[in-house]
Write a protein that holds these residues in place. Structure first.
Motif, mmCIF file in Angstrom:
data_model
loop_
_atom_site.group_PDB
_atom_site.id
_atom_site.type_symbol
_atom_site.label_atom_id
_atom_site.label_comp_id
_atom_site.label_asym_id
_atom_site.label_seq_id
_atom_site.Cartn_x
_atom_site.Cartn_y
_atom_site.Cartn_z
ATOM 1 N N PRO A 160 71.252 28.583 3.138
ATOM 2 C CA PRO A 160 69.923 28.646 2.482
ATOM 3 C C PRO A 160 69.798 29.899 1.621
ATOM 4 O O PRO A 160 70.477 30.901 1.838
ATOM 5 C CB PRO A 160 68.970 28.669 3.666
ATOM 6 C CG PRO A 160 69.771 29.184 4.807
ATOM 7 C CD PRO A 160 71.143 28.685 4.604
ATOM 8 N N ASP A 161 68.878 29.788 0.619
ATOM 9 C CA ASP A 161 68.607 30.934 -0.235
ATOM 10 C C ASP A 161 68.090 32.105 0.594
ATOM 11 O O ASP A 161 67.450 31.930 1.639
ATOM 12 C CB ASP A 161 67.576 30.577 -1.317
ATOM 13 C CG ASP A 161 68.158 29.596 -2.331
ATOM 14 O OD1 ASP A 161 69.398 29.419 -2.320
ATOM 15 O OD2 ASP A 161 67.384 29.000 -3.112
ATOM 16 N N ASP A 162 68.365 33.291 0.064
ATOM 17 C CA ASP A 162 67.961 34.561 0.683
ATOM 18 C C ASP A 162 68.674 34.847 2.007
ATOM 19 O O ASP A 162 68.355 35.847 2.665
ATOM 20 C CB ASP A 162 66.436 34.607 0.927
ATOM 21 C CG ASP A 162 65.667 34.496 -0.387
ATOM 22 O OD1 ASP A 162 66.189 35.018 -1.409
ATOM 23 O OD2 ASP A 162 64.585 33.899 -0.399
ATOM 24 N N SER A 163 69.604 33.995 2.395
ATOM 25 C CA SER A 163 70.384 34.301 3.599
ATOM 26 C C SER A 163 71.517 35.281 3.242
ATOM 27 O O SER A 163 71.857 35.456 2.069
ATOM 28 C CB SER A 163 70.970 33.018 4.206
ATOM 29 O OG SER A 163 71.862 32.405 3.286
ATOM 30 N N GLU A 164 72.067 35.895 4.263
ATOM 31 C CA GLU A 164 73.089 36.923 4.030
ATOM 32 C C GLU A 164 74.495 36.319 4.084
ATOM 33 O O GLU A 164 74.802 35.481 4.933
ATOM 34 C CB GLU A 164 72.970 38.016 5.096
ATOM 35 C CG GLU A 164 73.988 39.141 4.900
ATOM 36 C CD GLU A 164 73.902 40.183 5.995
ATOM 37 O OE1 GLU A 164 73.292 41.222 5.749
ATOM 38 O OE2 GLU A 164 74.460 39.940 7.087
ATOM 39 N N HIS A 197 70.652 34.507 -5.429
ATOM 40 C CA HIS A 197 69.723 34.031 -4.393
ATOM 41 C C HIS A 197 70.207 34.352 -2.992
ATOM 42 O O HIS A 197 69.606 33.910 -2.016
ATOM 43 C CB HIS A 197 69.508 32.517 -4.537
ATOM 44 C CG HIS A 197 68.823 32.155 -5.822
ATOM 45 N ND1 HIS A 197 67.530 32.499 -6.113
ATOM 46 C CD2 HIS A 197 69.292 31.491 -6.920
ATOM 47 C CE1 HIS A 197 67.204 32.044 -7.316
ATOM 48 N NE2 HIS A 197 68.271 31.426 -7.837
ATOM 49 N N HIS A 198 71.315 35.064 -2.867
ATOM 50 C CA HIS A 198 71.848 35.414 -1.560
ATOM 51 C C HIS A 198 72.095 36.920 -1.493
ATOM 52 O O HIS A 198 72.393 37.560 -2.513
ATOM 53 C CB HIS A 198 73.164 34.673 -1.278
ATOM 54 C CG HIS A 198 72.988 33.200 -1.094
ATOM 55 N ND1 HIS A 198 72.907 32.332 -2.160
ATOM 56 C CD2 HIS A 198 72.868 32.444 0.037
ATOM 57 C CE1 HIS A 198 72.755 31.099 -1.724
ATOM 58 N NE2 HIS A 198 72.725 31.141 -0.387
ATOM 59 N N ALA A 199 71.962 37.450 -0.305
ATOM 60 C CA ALA A 199 72.246 38.866 -0.078
ATOM 61 C C ALA A 199 73.714 38.999 0.320
ATOM 62 O O ALA A 199 74.091 38.640 1.444
ATOM 63 C CB ALA A 199 71.334 39.429 1.005
ATOM 64 N N ILE A 200 74.514 39.471 -0.604
ATOM 65 C CA ILE A 200 75.958 39.626 -0.334
ATOM 66 C C ILE A 200 76.195 41.060 0.104
ATOM 67 O O ILE A 200 75.954 42.014 -0.644
ATOM 68 C CB ILE A 200 76.794 39.286 -1.575
ATOM 69 C CG1 ILE A 200 76.516 37.836 -2.008
ATOM 70 C CG2 ILE A 200 78.290 39.507 -1.300
ATOM 71 C CD1 ILE A 200 77.241 37.417 -3.261
ATOM 72 N N ARG A 201 76.663 41.231 1.328
ATOM 73 C CA ARG A 201 76.853 42.557 1.909
ATOM 74 C C ARG A 201 78.336 42.777 2.239
ATOM 75 O O ARG A 201 79.023 41.868 2.697
ATOM 76 C CB ARG A 201 76.013 42.697 3.180
ATOM 77 C CG ARG A 201 76.077 44.103 3.807
ATOM 78 C CD ARG A 201 75.001 44.280 4.870
ATOM 79 N NE ARG A 201 75.211 43.401 6.014
ATOM 80 C CZ ARG A 201 75.940 43.720 7.085
ATOM 81 N NH1 ARG A 201 76.554 44.899 7.127
ATOM 82 N NH2 ARG A 201 76.065 42.876 8.094
ATOM 83 N N LEU A 202 78.812 44.005 2.006
ATOM 84 C CA LEU A 202 80.209 44.379 2.262
ATOM 85 C C LEU A 202 80.257 45.332 3.446
ATOM 86 O O LEU A 202 79.578 46.365 3.451
ATOM 87 C CB LEU A 202 80.832 45.049 1.026
ATOM 88 C CG LEU A 202 82.263 45.608 1.214
ATOM 89 C CD1 LEU A 202 83.231 44.503 1.568
ATOM 90 C CD2 LEU A 202 82.712 46.350 -0.048
ATOM 91 N N ASP A 203 81.066 44.981 4.439
ATOM 92 C CA ASP A 203 81.270 45.841 5.609
ATOM 93 C C ASP A 203 82.747 46.268 5.626
ATOM 94 O O ASP A 203 83.616 45.527 6.070
ATOM 95 C CB ASP A 203 80.912 45.078 6.888
ATOM 96 C CG ASP A 203 81.104 45.955 8.131
ATOM 97 O OD1 ASP A 203 81.262 47.178 7.964
ATOM 98 O OD2 ASP A 203 81.109 45.406 9.243
#
Length: 632
Positions: A540-544, A501-507
């Motif tokens: 919250p859901d869908d947050s990054e 439910h979350h956008a997990i992003r790698l930088d």
């Protein structure tokens, strides 16, 4: 001064002037032509305001020339060789020289009744061509002989005294530099004895060989002394190789005296240059030691070596045919032997006394150590019961740690066996929930409870496993090099499946992808899972959720940033405490152990954990690890 390269010129040629003018050399106060096999002629004109005194004697040095032919005029205007009386002196004419000890060469002067007389000297030798001459009356000759013998004997006696003192300190301490200084003093005494012809019986060819041995021995003594003074210090390796190479070449010089492979000049000239360079290095070494320690022994050694270096340079320049700077002939080195021996001997005495004091301190320390050992034995006897009790306690602790290790293995098995089924159940529930009609509240409520229950069960297993690993007896961290890119990629892939439910992003910058961290892969994975799990729970859901890495000096920082509810500022310092939960967590489930475990992982890795509120919302948790291999 004339250099006769063929050796064929006669006294008649010199008187008549039938010689090439290009062969004349510049006249000097003390004529020197360096090491040469050429014959050298000297023309000396003597003048007086009155008639010549009777019983005059010509004194010539050094006493080791092969041939020294002295032509004294019989008439006021000689026109050929018949008008001269020739005196043959030198090691090839020992039978024509009066006396047993040849301190110097003497020739009686019966000069013509005139105000001016011209003498000729013909010199040939296998060593350096140097001549120092003077004229004295009978009383002056006696005085000169006594002074010369006293000077030579004093130098020998001084060298012998310094030799005995050095041997005494060497027997006490067994330090090599004392022995090498004793060897140098023996070389000095032997050189003076040979140069002064104070060794009766060593004349002619034997005396010539003895003088060559003395010259080579003094170079070897200086090189060994310099080597033992500088090493085993932190001198450059090339310097040791240079000095050792010079010593090997010096030993070849000894063998060459009998083998006659190369001319004597080819041996002695490089040795002179090597010796000058070596003594200059030793002066620089003493200067560095004195500037660093300011000790009296270092100062006296510096003064001694500086004095010797100045006279040695002047002597070598003169011996190689250069100008006689100090106008002392071959006695440049002799003149410096007195102050050098006294100052360096004083330095050796100071060093010996310093070593004696250190030995006394060491002896006192050994006595103290023996007393300490006796006290330890007594303490061991008195505390036997305590040691036995300690053994019992340690055995109990080992059993407890083994139990904890068994518990950790059990929890690990449980987590391994149930993690995948729980993930399948949770993902299936999420999929079914997305397919139900919006108004099917009953089934949506049931699937929501299934999803929450599986998440809570997974968190309980994760926390239990983490605590067990940290408290395990063998929980010594198993460090290994881990590539940063590989670690973060695996973490993101694993957490995306768990937190859909979350956008997990790698930088992750490309230059940091190959950077290596030395860590326990499993423990750090647990810490990152806890940080990402917290970010998922409190945002919250869908947050990054952003996972990033940056290079900070010699370390690498890994950050997890969410867009959640944040942490009250006055509670930031407490969130890593065991069982602590922030006041704004509300009904969100949790044990209060997640951030505590992260903090323990950071501590065991020598890393730092920093937690701060993000702008405009959310939390940033940063783990900073020391880099094992910096980014390329």
């Amino acid at each position: 001064m004339l250099r006769d390269k063929t050796g064929s010129l006669t006294i008649s040629d010199m008187v008549n002037g039938t010689v090439p003018p290009s062969d004349f050399l510049l006249a000097k106060d003390i004529p020197t032509a360096g090491y040469t096999s050429d014959t050298v002629w000297l023309k000396v004109t003597l003048t007086t305001d009155s008639t010549w005194q009777p019983n005059l004697t010509l004194i010539a040095q050094p006493p080791f020339l092969h041939t020294l032919d002295i032509y004294v005029p019989k008439t006021s205007s000689p026109g050929s060789g018949e008008d001269f009386t020739v005196f043959h002196r030198g090691t090839f004419y020992e039978d024509q020289q009066p006396g047993n000890w040849k301190l110097f060469y003497t020739v009686p002067l019966m000069l013509p009744d005139t105000n001016e007389a011209t003498l000729y000297f013909r010199i040939s030798t296998g060593s350096t061509v140097t001549l120092k001459a003077s004229i004295a009356t009978t009383a002056g000759l006696l005085d000169y002989s006594l002074r010369w013998m006293s000077f030579s004997a004093s130098l020998i006696a001084l060298s012998v005294i310094a030799l005995l003192i050095s041997l005494f300190f060497w027997l006490q301490s067994r330090r090599r530099f004392f022995l090498s200084f004793a060897g140098l003093m023996f070389s000095n005494a032997f050189l003076v004895a040979c140069h002064s012809n104070l060794l009766p019986g060593f004349v002619g060819a034997t005396g010539d060989i003895l003088f060559s041995i003395a010259s080579l021995l003094i170079f070897l003594g200086n090189l060994v002394f310099i080597h033992d003074q500088i090493f085993p210090g932190r001198a450059p390796r090339w310097m040791r190789h240079f000095i050792v190479g010079a010593m090997v070449y010096n030993l070849f010089g000894f063998a060459n005296l009998y083998l006659d492979l190369v001319p004597y000049t080819a041996v002695i000239t490089p040795l002179m240059l090597a010796a000058i360079l070596s003594v200059l290095v030793l002066v620089a070494y003493y200067l560095r030691i004195y500037l660093r320690t300011r000790r009296p022994g270092s100062l006296t050694a510096l003064l001694a070596q500086t004095t010797q270096t100045g006279f040695a340079v002047s002597s070598v320049v003169s011996l190689l045919g250069g100008p006689d700077i100090l106008r002392l002939g071959e006695r440049d080195y002799w003149v410096t032997m007195g102050p050098f021996t006294i100052l360096m001997g004083l330095s050796m005495v100071i060093r010996g006394n310093h070593l004696y004091q250190r030995r006394k301190i060491t002896s006192s320390q050994r006595l103290a150590q023996r007393a300490e050992r006796r006290a330890n034995v007594l303490a061991e006897e008195r505390t036997a019961a305590l040691r036995q009790a300690k053994t019992v306690a340690e055995e109990a602790l080992v059993r407890e740690k083994l139990g904890r290790a068994e518990q950790a293995r059990f929890v690990d098995i449980i987590r391994h066996q149930y993690q995948t089924p729980l993930a399948v159940i949770r993902n299936s529930a999420s999929t079914l929930l997305s397919t139900l009609p919006p108004d099917d509240h009953a089934n949506r409520d049931r699937l929501g409870r299934i999803e929450v229950a599986t998440r809570d069960l997974r968190e309980v297993l994760q926390v239990s496993l983490s605590r067990a690993r940290l408290e395990e007896t063998g929980a010594a961290v198993r460090f290994e090099p881990v590539a940063l890119g590989e670690l973060l990629a695996a973490t993101v892939e694993r957490c995306r499946a768990l937190h859909q439910h979350h956008a997990i992003r790698l930088d992750l910058p490309d230059r940091l992808a190959e950077a290596e961290l030395k860590l326990d892969r499993r423990m750090v994975a647990v810490a990152l899972d806890n940080l990402i799990g917290n970010a998922s729970k409190f945002s919250p859901d869908d947050s990054e959720i952003l996972i990033s890495a940056a290079s900070l000096g010699t370390g690498i920082a890994i950050s997890v940033k969410d867009q959640g509810i944040g942490i009250p500022e006055d509670e930031l310092a407490s969130v890593t405490d065991r069982y602590y939960r922030a006041s704004n967590t509300g009904n969100v489930s949790g044990t209060g152990l997640g951030l505590h475990i992260v903090g323990e992982v950071a501590r065991t890795h020598g890393a730092s954990l920093e937690i701060a509120n993000a702008d405009p919302r959310g939390v940033v948790a940063t783990l900073t690890f020391p880099a094992h291999r910096p980014p390329g």
